[in-house]
Design an enzyme around this catalytic site. Structure first.
Site, short mmCIF file in Angstrom:
data_model
loop_
_atom_site.label_atom_id
_atom_site.label_comp_id
_atom_site.label_asym_id
_atom_site.label_seq_id
_atom_site.Cartn_x
_atom_site.Cartn_y
_atom_site.Cartn_z
N GLY A 155 7.15 -3.62 -1.08
CA GLY A 155 8.46 -3.66 -0.82
C GLY A 155 9.57 -4.63 -2.19
O GLY A 155 8.55 -4.98 -3.14
N TRP A 211 1.18 -2.02 -6.09
CA TRP A 211 1.83 -1.47 -7.11
C TRP A 211 2.82 -2.13 -8.00
O TRP A 211 3.95 -2.40 -7.38
CB TRP A 211 2.42 -0.40 -6.75
CG TRP A 211 2.67 0.93 -7.56
CD1 TRP A 211 1.78 1.55 -8.33
CD2 TRP A 211 4.15 0.99 -8.48
NE1 TRP A 211 3.04 2.71 -8.95
CE2 TRP A 211 4.50 2.21 -9.14
CE3 TRP A 211 5.64 0.66 -7.94
CZ2 TRP A 211 5.39 2.76 -9.95
CZ3 TRP A 211 6.52 0.91 -8.83
CH2 TRP A 211 6.47 2.25 -9.39
#
Ligand code: F6R
Length: 610
Positions: free
Chosen positions: A101, A74
């Site tokens: 992250g 993503w």
């Protein structure tokens, strides 16, 4: 966001990595990739788009008895593209990293590395990690990773492999989840349980700042100083078939239909002799008597659950409830206010939402005891909260929540009932009636699901809408926040939720001929007011779809274009029932539009970045 997997063992690792990534696609799905050792080379295969593209690109290669890592992305830094897809490598391409992250100081680190002559090829923050590990590598991958992660600011869960150490994967994490599945002669690294369930239900859950060295026969975990850490085995109680579609066209519709069972299980887990037992969250008589208020903090649908909970708790328990969005709460200036004797509750289906975790930690810093409502045992929220109430929804795969949300709402109803009983703001008879109503809910939901044809027809007639309104008063308004979100995230139709009485203060300007206004009106005391609001929008040409219980339906016959009837239940519980037709409406509208219902564009299920 982003899912990572790593495998070391004898099997063909491609199906393990790709199968694992498929189970983690809910975390992101704009590109995917794998890196593995084969023929004395580190091979990287990655591409933009869904996993099927990656599978095609892999072309049926098999890789047995080796190591590999995989990633489903993503995008945070750099658009979705082949180059920005993970794994990212060092310059010579013998070391690869997958990462979930955000590295907040990546620009500084990148400039520092560039000044040393290192050339970057992608726009990702992750590439910095690959070059950093390479920079510190002196023949021991674990210590290189340890040195590299000490330089990182932000959040990361990473998997690293290198050609020089062909028998091991190094994993490390801070503020993003990472687990290791314990196999026999094989071990698997992953972001979440579903990726492992086919192989093992025994896992180590890594804590922040731990680094793991994983070979096929050993897993060693170290702290930042390089000291060994003893880990406890966590047993996952989910089944693999919960993570499969089982004949349904989409996970979304499967999960909507699982709600009667999820609600039953969530209720029954703490109902003993028709008494709600909240000992798991330590809500004993002394605490309930001493609290002066409740603060609920969450994101998205979990926040909506909190807003509905506020209405119920204030009604039944007569205690003020403040509900805050986690990303707002955590940055309240100069710091969030928590009053003494205020009960602090966080809600999170995944238990991994970055802002909710930060809110929890913020509350801890202020000395609060935190109660969590979450669906995932072993998640960060569940581990860090002082007391946890686990919803019994089972694995939720569809990116848009349904059973996760509704079971959260149920937990708040149970808390409300206990507060009311103990503080004597409801009588024993009212408490018993409350429990009886909760027990009726699964059957009422089944009844609604049987009648889904009407919703299907409505969705078929309105899927070309550009925008719609969802209005209600009181608890109905709270429920409509969720109804509207379901429509917009699944079908990409713009929809606004408004408190029905607020519409005329501005947004009514948007009502024109045939604008769809969904109206939820289940609260007898407010029905006449809502009918007036219906008349206001009807007078401006709106197409009104009213939802209410059978017994109030005739009050809407004159002014509505369509009435959706809910089974008769006490007003207090009707919003729970109303959630389902709106979920179905969002679902069928999206199907009619040909949207990717289980993985709506731009979304990810577990929002592990802030
Ligand atoms: C909407 C949806 C999201 C989540 C939100 C919080 O359908 O699923 O709005 O509710 O991202 O997620 P959790 O509950 O996992 O903290």
């Amino acid at each position: 966001m982003c899912g990572i997997v790593g495998y070391v063992g004898k099997r063909d690792l491609i199906p393990v990595l790709v199968g694992g990534l498929r189970k983690l696609e809910y975390r992101g799905y704009d590109s995917a990739g794998v890196a593995f050792l084969k023929d004395d080379r580190l091979n990287v295969v990655k591409c933009k788009g869904r996993l099927t593209n990656l599978e095609e690109k892999l072309g049926g290669v098999s890789v047995e008895g080796s190591i590999g890592i995989g990633h489903t992305r993503w995008a945070t830094h750099g658009e979705p593209s082949d180059i920005n897809a993970h794994p990212q490598t060092n310059a010579v391409g013998d070391l690869a990293v997958v990462h979930n992250g955000i590295i907040e100081n990546f620009r500084q680190l990148k400039s520092w590395l560039q000044a040393k002559g290192i050339r970057f090829v992608s726009e990702t923050d992750t590439e910095v990690i690959a070059h950093l590990v390479n920079y510190y590598y002196e023949g021991d991958l674990r210590s290189a990773v340890l040195k590299a992660v000490k330089m990182l600011e932000g959040s990361y869960a990473i998997g690293v492999i290198c050609l020089n150490e062909p028998d091991r994967i190094i994993g490390a994490k801070k503020d993003s989840p990472l687990i290791i599945g314990l196999g026999k002669g094989e071990n698997i690294l992953a972001s979440d349980f579903p990726a492992l369930l086919e192989y093992t239900k025994e896992v180590y859950i890594l804590e922040d700042n731990e680094v793991a060295e994983i070979t096929e026969n050993s897993i060693e975990v170290f702290d930042t100083l390089g000291n060994r850490v003893e880990k406890e085995v966590f047993k996952v109680d989910w089944n693999l078939d919960q993570a499969e579609k089982g004949g349904w066209e989409h996970f979304m519709i499967k999960e909507i239909h699982e709600q009667p069972v999820a609600m039953h299980d969530t209720l029954m887990a703490r109902l003993h002799d028709d008494r709600i037992d909240l000992s798991e969250i330590n809500l004993n008589e002394e605490i309930i008597r001493s609290i002066t208020g409740i603060k609920i903090v969450a994101c998205g649908s979990a926040y909506h659950a909190g807003v509905l909970g506020k209405y119920v708790i204030e009604n039944i328990g007569r205690i003020p409830v403040d509900v805050d969005i986690a990303s707002e709460f955590r940055y309240r200036m100069p710091s969030p206010i928590l009053s003494e004797n205020e009960l602090f509750i966080v809600i999170s289906q995944s238990g991994e939402t970055a802002d909710t975790i930060a809110a929890l930690r913020e509350a801890h810093k202020k000395g609060a005891k935190v109660i969590a409502i979450t669906n995932v045992k072993g998640s960060t929220v569940s581990r860090e909260a002082d007391f946890t109430m686990h919803t019994q929804a089972g694995i939720e795969v569809a990116v848009a929540t349904s059973k996760g949300y509704l079971t959260q709402v149920l937990c708040l109803y149970m808390i409300a009932a206990e507060i009311g009983r103990i503080r004597k703001t409801i009588t024993e008879e009212e408490y018993s009636a409350f429990i009886d109503n909760l027990k009726r809910i699964p059957d009422c939901l089944r009844e609604i699901l049987k009648e889904k044809g009407q919703i299907q027809q409505l969705a078929a007639s309105r899927f070309s809408d550009v925008h719609e309104f969802f209005i209600g008063r009181g608890m109905d308004y709270a429920l409509m926040m969720e109804g509207s979100l379901k429509l917009k995230e699944l079908s990409y139709i713009h929809s606004e939720t408004y408190a029905a009485g607020e519409l005329k203060h501005g947004p009514i300007a948007l009502i024109e001929d045939n604008t769809l206004v969904m109206v939820l009106a289940t609260q007898e005391a407010l029905i006449d007011k809502v009918v007036s609001n219906i008349r206001e929008v009807k007078a401006r040409g709106a197409f009104v779809v009213a939802m209410t219980m059978n017994r109030y339906a005739e009050k809407f016959e004159h002014d509505s274009d369509l009435i959706i009837r809910l089974p008769d239940i006490d007003d207090m519980f009707a919003p729970i029932l109303a959630a389902v037709p709106y979920q179905l409406y969002g679902y069928y509208t999206a199907v009619n539009k040909g949207c990717d219902v289980d993985k709506p564009r731009n979304l990810a299920k577990s929002v592990t970045v802030e």
